[in-house]
Motif scaffolding. Sequence first.
Motif, PDB file in Angstrom:
ATOM      1  N   THR A  80       0.857  -1.331  -0.116  1.00  0.00           N
ATOM      2  CA  THR A  80      -0.028   0.152   0.037  1.00  0.00           C
ATOM      3  C   THR A  80       1.047   1.336   0.143  1.00  0.00           C
ATOM      4  OG1 THR A  80      -1.688  -1.201   1.207  1.00  0.00           O
ATOM      5  CG2 THR A  80      -1.739   1.348   1.169  1.00  0.00           C
ATOM      6  N   ARG A  81       0.452   2.172  -0.698  1.00  0.00           N
ATOM      7  CA  ARG A  81       1.330   3.159  -0.892  1.00  0.00           C
ATOM      8  C   ARG A  81       0.211   4.505  -1.203  1.00  0.00           C
ATOM      9  NH1 ARG A  81       5.068   3.108  -6.201  1.00  0.00           N
ATOM     10  NH2 ARG A  81       6.586   1.589  -5.381  1.00  0.00           N
ATOM     11  N   THR A 133       3.913   7.742   1.734  1.00  0.00           N
ATOM     12  CA  THR A 133       3.910   7.268   2.785  1.00  0.00           C
ATOM     13  C   THR A 133       3.589   5.764   2.913  1.00  0.00           C
ATOM     14  OG1 THR A 133       3.532   9.879   3.222  1.00  0.00           O
ATOM     15  CG2 THR A 133       3.226   8.144   5.127  1.00  0.00           C
ATOM     16  N   SER A 134       4.080   4.996   3.752  1.00  0.00           N
ATOM     17  CA  SER A 134       3.805   3.828   3.954  1.00  0.00           C
ATOM     18  C   SER A 134       2.738   3.477   5.146  1.00  0.00           C
ATOM     19  CB  SER A 134       4.722   2.816   3.718  1.00  0.00           C
ATOM     20  OG  SER A 134       5.676   2.976   4.805  1.00  0.00           O
ATOM     21  N   PRO A 135       2.217   2.517   5.411  1.00  0.00           N
ATOM     22  CA  PRO A 135       1.634   2.308   6.357  1.00  0.00           C
ATOM     23  C   PRO A 135       2.695   2.093   7.671  1.00  0.00           C
ATOM     24  CG  PRO A 135       0.922   0.701   4.844  1.00  0.00           C
ATOM     25  CD  PRO A 135       1.719   1.528   4.473  1.00  0.00           C
ATOM     26  N   ARG A 136       3.921   1.465   7.442  1.00  0.00           N
ATOM     27  CA  ARG A 136       4.716   1.493   8.651  1.00  0.00           C
ATOM     28  C   ARG A 136       5.254   2.830   8.803  1.00  0.00           C
ATOM     29  NH1 ARG A 136       9.227  -3.448   7.738  1.00  0.00           N
ATOM     30  NH2 ARG A 136       7.184  -5.014   8.009  1.00  0.00           N
ATOM     31  N   ILE A 159       3.490   5.587   8.719  1.00  0.00           N
ATOM     32  CA  ILE A 159       2.391   6.324   9.510  1.00  0.00           C
ATOM     33  C   ILE A 159       2.391   5.723  11.110  1.00  0.00           C
ATOM     34  CG2 ILE A 159      -0.104   6.353   9.846  1.00  0.00           C
ATOM     35  CD1 ILE A 159       0.951   7.909   7.390  1.00  0.00           C
TER      36      ILE A 159
END
Lengths: 216, 216
Positions: free
Chosen positions: B3-4, B9-12, B14
């Motif tokens: 997911t991008r 900004t990736s979920p990680r 965030i």
Amino acid sequence: MRTRNATGTSPRVIGRLCLYLRFLQDLGARGVGWVYSRELAWSAGVTPSQVRQDIMGIGYQGSAQHGYEVDKLAEAIHEKVGVADEARVILIGTGNLGRAILQFFQRNHPRMELVAAFESDIFLVGSRLHGIPILGLGELEATVRDQDIRMAILAVPENEAQNGADRLVSAGVRSILNFTPNRLHVPEGIYVEDTDIGISLVRAAFFGCCGKGVKV
Amino acid sequence: MRTRNATGTSPRVIGRLCLYLRFLQDLGARGVGWVYSRELAWSAGVTPSQVRQDIMGIGYQGSAQHGYEVDKLAEAIHEKVGVADEARVILIGTGNLGRAILQFFQRNHPRMELVAAFESDIFLVGSRLHGIPILGLGELEATVRDQDIRMAILAVPENEAQNGADRLVSAGVRSILNFTPNRLHVPEGIYVEDTDIGISLVRAAFFGCCGKGVKV
DNA sequence: TAGATTGTTAATCGATTAACAATC
DNA sequence: TAGATTGTTAATCGATTAACAATC
């Protein structure tokens, strides 16, 4: 910081193997005898390539003709991941989250055994919640040692998180499922699995509302 | 599948920004004015290098002399991640897990707003749980549309998981926090955040008992 | 056979870490 | 100044995906 083990199995691989196993058990219950990597991939939301890699990782071999034998593959995965069945676990903290976890154990009855829950509120100590005995925090160390507990679920208030982890580790616990919003500082070799609902909420909000999350 | 978003900004990322933010708010409350990447790293359990990368990613600049200004950095992170504050959310399913989530909202009162909970049991419909109105599942689509809901928390029984997700998506929901043990199949562009206690338990058991988990 | 699948290596992709000039 | 820190690029590392020979 990464987590690895001797055989190179990472937490992500373990997670996927669990998903495959659930699907296989479902198929088995429905009398299906064989399954393709494509179908396993679909069930877990990954690529067939990754499924084959993961299965190669546990040393199981399928057939190019029929795919994988459902029962045999399930057994092979269970052999790898099935330690969970024998794990005996303790829970620290019986607040809202702690009680939700107790309910989870009572309902889903995972095969691992929840031995006891610990609580500082002396009015609760001595009673039982969902069938699990509530012990005083003072008995933590003795219980871990006497019953050879290697895993704990930490669901205490934030300000007690690190202290709780320290006590668990020095008592001999090897892995902690951490439901507090803090990151725990533990010695090398101790595994911590973080579960943070607050972060999950923010992430979903971010990618749902403004982040324009796109699967690529 | 990754997911991008547009800004990369990736979920990680965030997730880590959330951890920094919590620490910064804590520092701010204690009257601390400046913080080094080293300290932020310690709080989140990552490397200082990664902290600086993440902060670079949101376009904030610190000072080589004093590090980062606590209030300003918190504001910069909040500007990136703070959409969560405005998110309005619905909950599907008010079983054990659903109720635990309702409690979480009541206690931690994250700034996002839980608008309503949906339930198929008609004996519960019309009442309130922890201050949140319980609506019938038949009102789901209308509520999502009328109130412009973009995010949902899915806590239904396993066998209703995919159906629930389908209804949510076709009603217009853009992200789902999935507490069911199933992987959901959703169209591209819809974000799903999975929370799977069963898998977390197995992972902790694996690395704690037999996997000899080692931080490297 | 023809077609589809597995096992496995190589290529790609992304995320993390290291390195270091610039700064104060 | 000397020492420590940031910003940023390059290097590393790991995880995922693609490719394809072997197989039935």
